[in-house]
Design a protein around this motif. Structure first.
Motif, PDB file in Angstrom:
ATOM      1  N   LEU A 145       0.788  -0.951   0.001  1.00 32.49           N
ATOM      2  CA  LEU A 145      -0.062  -0.013  -0.161  1.00 32.49           C
ATOM      3  C   LEU A 145       0.821   1.191   0.083  1.00 32.49           C
ATOM      4  CD1 LEU A 145      -3.251   0.615   1.555  1.00 32.49           C
ATOM      5  CD2 LEU A 145      -1.736   2.286   1.791  1.00 32.49           C
ATOM      6  N   ILE A 146       0.615   2.127  -0.969  1.00 32.00           N
ATOM      7  CA  ILE A 146       1.257   3.368  -0.923  1.00 32.00           C
ATOM      8  C   ILE A 146       0.109   4.615  -0.739  1.00 32.00           C
ATOM      9  CG2 ILE A 146       2.702   4.919  -2.356  1.00 32.00           C
ATOM     10  CD1 ILE A 146       3.131   2.568  -4.182  1.00 32.00           C
ATOM     11  N   ALA A 147       0.617   5.496   0.459  1.00 30.81           N
ATOM     12  CA  ALA A 147      -0.526   6.361   0.859  1.00 30.81           C
ATOM     13  C   ALA A 147       0.067   7.759   0.706  1.00 30.81           C
ATOM     14  CB  ALA A 147      -0.856   6.103   2.338  1.00 30.81           C
ATOM     15  N   GLU A 148      -0.742   9.024   0.484  1.00 30.89           N
ATOM     16  CA  GLU A 148      -0.202  10.125   0.223  1.00 30.89           C
ATOM     17  C   GLU A 148       0.313  10.694   1.771  1.00 30.89           C
ATOM     18  OE1 GLU A 148       0.230  12.104  -2.266  1.00 30.89           O
ATOM     19  OE2 GLU A 148      -1.121  11.257  -3.770  1.00 30.89           O
ATOM     20  N   THR A 149      -0.276  10.359   2.818  1.00 31.10           N
ATOM     21  CA  THR A 149      -0.039  10.892   3.982  1.00 31.10           C
ATOM     22  C   THR A 149       0.195   9.602   5.205  1.00 31.10           C
ATOM     23  OG1 THR A 149      -2.377  10.958   4.995  1.00 31.10           O
ATOM     24  CG2 THR A 149      -1.403  12.719   3.561  1.00 31.10           C
ATOM     25  N   MET A 150       1.031  10.025   6.235  1.00 29.49           N
ATOM     26  CA  MET A 150       1.271   9.071   7.298  1.00 29.49           C
ATOM     27  C   MET A 150      -0.175   8.574   7.981  1.00 29.49           C
ATOM     28  SD  MET A 150       3.155   7.198   9.296  1.00 29.49           S
ATOM     29  CE  MET A 150       4.759   7.552   9.124  1.00 29.49           C
ATOM     30  N   SER A 151      -1.146   9.434   8.063  1.00 33.12           N
ATOM     31  CA  SER A 151      -2.339   9.389   8.609  1.00 33.12           C
ATOM     32  C   SER A 151      -3.149   8.364   7.679  1.00 33.12           C
ATOM     33  CB  SER A 151      -3.120  10.605   8.758  1.00 33.12           C
ATOM     34  OG  SER A 151      -4.618  10.272   9.174  1.00 33.12           O
ATOM     35  N   SER A 152      -2.946   8.308   6.331  1.00 30.02           N
ATOM     36  CA  SER A 152      -3.842   7.393   5.663  1.00 30.02           C
ATOM     37  C   SER A 152      -3.077   5.984   5.770  1.00 30.02           C
ATOM     38  CB  SER A 152      -3.722   8.048   4.111  1.00 30.02           C
ATOM     39  OG  SER A 152      -4.748   9.199   3.985  1.00 30.02           O
ATOM     40  N   ALA A 153      -1.975   6.036   5.671  1.00 27.24           N
ATOM     41  CA  ALA A 153      -0.925   4.774   5.860  1.00 27.24           C
ATOM     42  C   ALA A 153      -1.407   4.051   6.993  1.00 27.24           C
ATOM     43  CB  ALA A 153       0.272   5.080   5.699  1.00 27.24           C
ATOM     44  N   ARG A 171      -8.610   0.831  -2.023  1.00 28.40           N
ATOM     45  CA  ARG A 171      -9.227   1.989  -3.079  1.00 28.40           C
ATOM     46  C   ARG A 171      -9.426   3.194  -1.983  1.00 28.40           C
ATOM     47  NH1 ARG A 171     -12.652  -2.768  -4.912  1.00 28.40           N
ATOM     48  NH2 ARG A 171     -11.685  -3.224  -7.060  1.00 28.40           N
ATOM     49  N   ARG A 172      -9.526   2.919  -0.819  1.00 28.34           N
ATOM     50  CA  ARG A 172      -9.850   4.166   0.129  1.00 28.34           C
ATOM     51  C   ARG A 172      -8.645   5.005   0.409  1.00 28.34           C
ATOM     52  NH1 ARG A 172     -13.002   4.322   5.931  1.00 28.34           N
ATOM     53  NH2 ARG A 172     -12.878   6.730   6.320  1.00 28.34           N
ATOM     54  N   TYR A 173      -7.514   4.387   0.741  1.00 23.97           N
ATOM     55  CA  TYR A 173      -6.138   4.893   1.200  1.00 23.97           C
ATOM     56  C   TYR A 173      -4.788   4.833   0.209  1.00 23.97           C
ATOM     57  CZ  TYR A 173      -8.719   4.548   5.692  1.00 23.97           C
ATOM     58  OH  TYR A 173      -9.620   4.686   6.616  1.00 23.97           O
ATOM     59  N   SER A 174      -4.928   3.977  -0.908  1.00 23.13           N
ATOM     60  CA  SER A 174      -3.737   3.903  -1.634  1.00 23.13           C
ATOM     61  C   SER A 174      -3.819   4.690  -2.886  1.00 23.13           C
ATOM     62  CB  SER A 174      -3.468   2.351  -1.840  1.00 23.13           C
ATOM     63  OG  SER A 174      -2.214   2.262  -2.734  1.00 23.13           O
ATOM     64  N   ILE A 175      -2.568   5.312  -3.211  1.00 20.49           N
ATOM     65  CA  ILE A 175      -2.654   5.925  -4.616  1.00 20.49           C
ATOM     66  C   ILE A 175      -2.622   4.517  -5.641  1.00 20.49           C
ATOM     67  CG2 ILE A 175      -1.662   7.971  -3.908  1.00 20.49           C
ATOM     68  CD1 ILE A 175       0.927   6.824  -5.031  1.00 20.49           C
ATOM     69  N   ILE A 218       8.826   6.904   1.838  1.00 23.16           N
ATOM     70  CA  ILE A 218       9.822   6.979   0.509  1.00 23.16           C
ATOM     71  C   ILE A 218       9.375   8.093  -0.363  1.00 23.16           C
ATOM     72  CG2 ILE A 218      10.595   5.500  -1.302  1.00 23.16           C
ATOM     73  CD1 ILE A 218       9.935   3.231   0.389  1.00 23.16           C
ATOM     74  N   ASN A 219      10.121   8.867  -0.696  1.00 22.85           N
ATOM     75  CA  ASN A 219       9.865  10.086  -1.640  1.00 22.85           C
ATOM     76  C   ASN A 219       8.558  10.850  -1.448  1.00 22.85           C
ATOM     77  OD1 ASN A 219      12.339   9.312  -3.152  1.00 22.85           O
ATOM     78  ND2 ASN A 219      11.215   7.774  -4.398  1.00 22.85           N
ATOM     79  N   GLY A 220       8.499  11.145  -0.322  1.00 20.08           N
ATOM     80  CA  GLY A 220       7.153  11.712   0.209  1.00 20.08           C
ATOM     81  C   GLY A 220       6.125  11.115   0.240  1.00 20.08           C
ATOM     82  N   ARG A 221       6.049   9.644   0.097  1.00 22.80           N
ATOM     83  CA  ARG A 221       4.919   8.840   0.270  1.00 22.80           C
ATOM     84  C   ARG A 221       5.150   7.836   1.345  1.00 22.80           C
ATOM     85  NH1 ARG A 221       3.356   8.891  -6.042  1.00 22.80           N
ATOM     86  NH2 ARG A 221       2.417  10.947  -5.934  1.00 22.80           N
ATOM     87  N   TYR A 222       4.125   7.309   1.771  1.00 23.51           N
ATOM     88  CA  TYR A 222       4.210   6.266   3.067  1.00 23.51           C
ATOM     89  C   TYR A 222       3.709   4.890   2.651  1.00 23.51           C
ATOM     90  CZ  TYR A 222       4.671  10.499   5.164  1.00 23.51           C
ATOM     91  OH  TYR A 222       5.100  12.203   5.538  1.00 23.51           O
ATOM     92  N   HIS A 223       4.591   4.136   2.918  1.00 19.97           N
ATOM     93  CA  HIS A 223       4.447   2.544   2.264  1.00 19.97           C
ATOM     94  C   HIS A 223       4.349   1.658   3.343  1.00 19.97           C
ATOM     95  CE1 HIS A 223       6.079   3.653  -1.968  1.00 19.97           C
ATOM     96  NE2 HIS A 223       6.360   4.756  -1.172  1.00 19.97           N
TER      97      HIS A 223
END
Length: 302
Positions: A145-153, A171-175, A218-223
């Motif tokens: 999973l790759i999220a835009e924010t730490m909160s989403s991850a 579908r709710r949290y990942s790009i 990683i590069n501004g996104r949260y994995h």
């Protein structure tokens, strides 16, 4: 965008309308060189569909210019009498033979290609050759999973730990949700799993089944990754993993056997009709120009 498409279509329409002299048949004329004609149908039949769809007007213009240049060269070759040259005629004859042989081959293989390989055939082959498909390294199936924010991850991780459906969470949290869902449905060699993210690959090397890794930025996104299944080196993969590869092998083998059988039958038929004459070649061993080591003059092609 719509204006550009309209303009392109209008220019194409004008081009076709102004150059067409065979509108009754719909075979629009695009160019003519000393009596040789280029039609829109010929362009459509020669230009790959994906190129034509990208920019049909550009495709037509490019093909037309290449066609005109080729016709000019051909006309000059004829003017110089090259079409009557014995060497050129021999090359043309050989090219014609190659085209005819290729066309016959395609015709013979048409039914094989259309029928393909059945799943039952692939399964029988797999069962009879399982040792050929043993895994060369550990394989894993995992979620990434790759999220835009730490909160989403963090919310995604908590949702999975509570037993929520992976597809809903992704579908709710990942790009790139659909892509990560699709990737989670197949096994990957461990060496290439999450290969673009070495930290995630490192986690997959050590976490246990169903375990979720820590979240990493990683590069501004949260994995994070979750290991779902693994198969050890030397195990046999499921048929679904190698089904496409087996079908390709079997299709090639079917085509090879079909060609061999067809050619052999043609040879035997011609031989029985006394259409084939084989002459003694043993004396060629004495030729200084043709050094040979022939033990038999019997044809053993099949």
């Amino acid at each position: 965008m719509h204006y550009a498409l309209f303009l392109s279509s209008s220019i194409l329409f004008l081009l076709i309308s102004c150059t067409s002299t065979e509108s009754d048949s719909g075979n629009h004329l695009l160019a003519e060189v000393q009596g040789e004609k280029l039609t829109l149908d010929e362009v459509r039949g020669s230009v790959p569909e994906y190129i034509y769809e990208q920019d049909s007007l550009k495709a037509i213009r490019n093909y037309r210019m290449a066609w005109v240049n080729r016709q000019v060269l051909l006309q000059e070759a004829k003017r110089l009498g090259l079409d009557a040259n014995e060497g050129v005629q021999e090359r043309v004859r050989r090219a014609e033979e190659e085209v005819l042989a290729s066309a016959l081959h395609d015709l013979v293989q048409k039914e094989i290609r259309e029928n393909g390989v059945t799943r039952q055939e692939a399964q029988i082959y797999y069962e009879n050759h399982r040792d050929q498909f043993s895994l060369k390294e550990r394989h894993v199936r995992y979620r990434h999973l790759i999220a835009e924010t730490m909160s989403s991850a963090q919310n995604a991780k908590n949702s999975l730990m509570r037993g929520n459906e992976w597809e809903d969470v992704a579908r709710r949290y990942s790009i790139n949700a659909e892509q990560v869902i699709q990737n989670s449905n197949r096994f990957w060699p461990l060496s290439t799993a999450a290969a673009d993210y070495p930290d995630m690959n490192d986690f997959l090397q050590v976490i246990g089944l169903t375990e979720i890794s820590p979240i990493s930025e990683i590069n501004g996104r949260y994995h994070f990754v979750q290991l779902l299944e693994d198969r050890s080196e030397g195990e046999h993969p499921d048929l679904e993993w190698v089904l496409g590869q087996i079908e390709e092998w079997l299709l090639i083998e079917k085509q090879r056997r079909n060609s061999t059988s067809y050619e052999r039958n043609l040879f035997l038929k011609a031989d029985s009709n006394n259409e084939i004459k084989l002459y003694d070649v043993h004396n060629l061993e004495q030729s200084k120009e043709i050094p040979l080591n022939l033990e038999s003059d019997t044809i053993t092609s099949y």
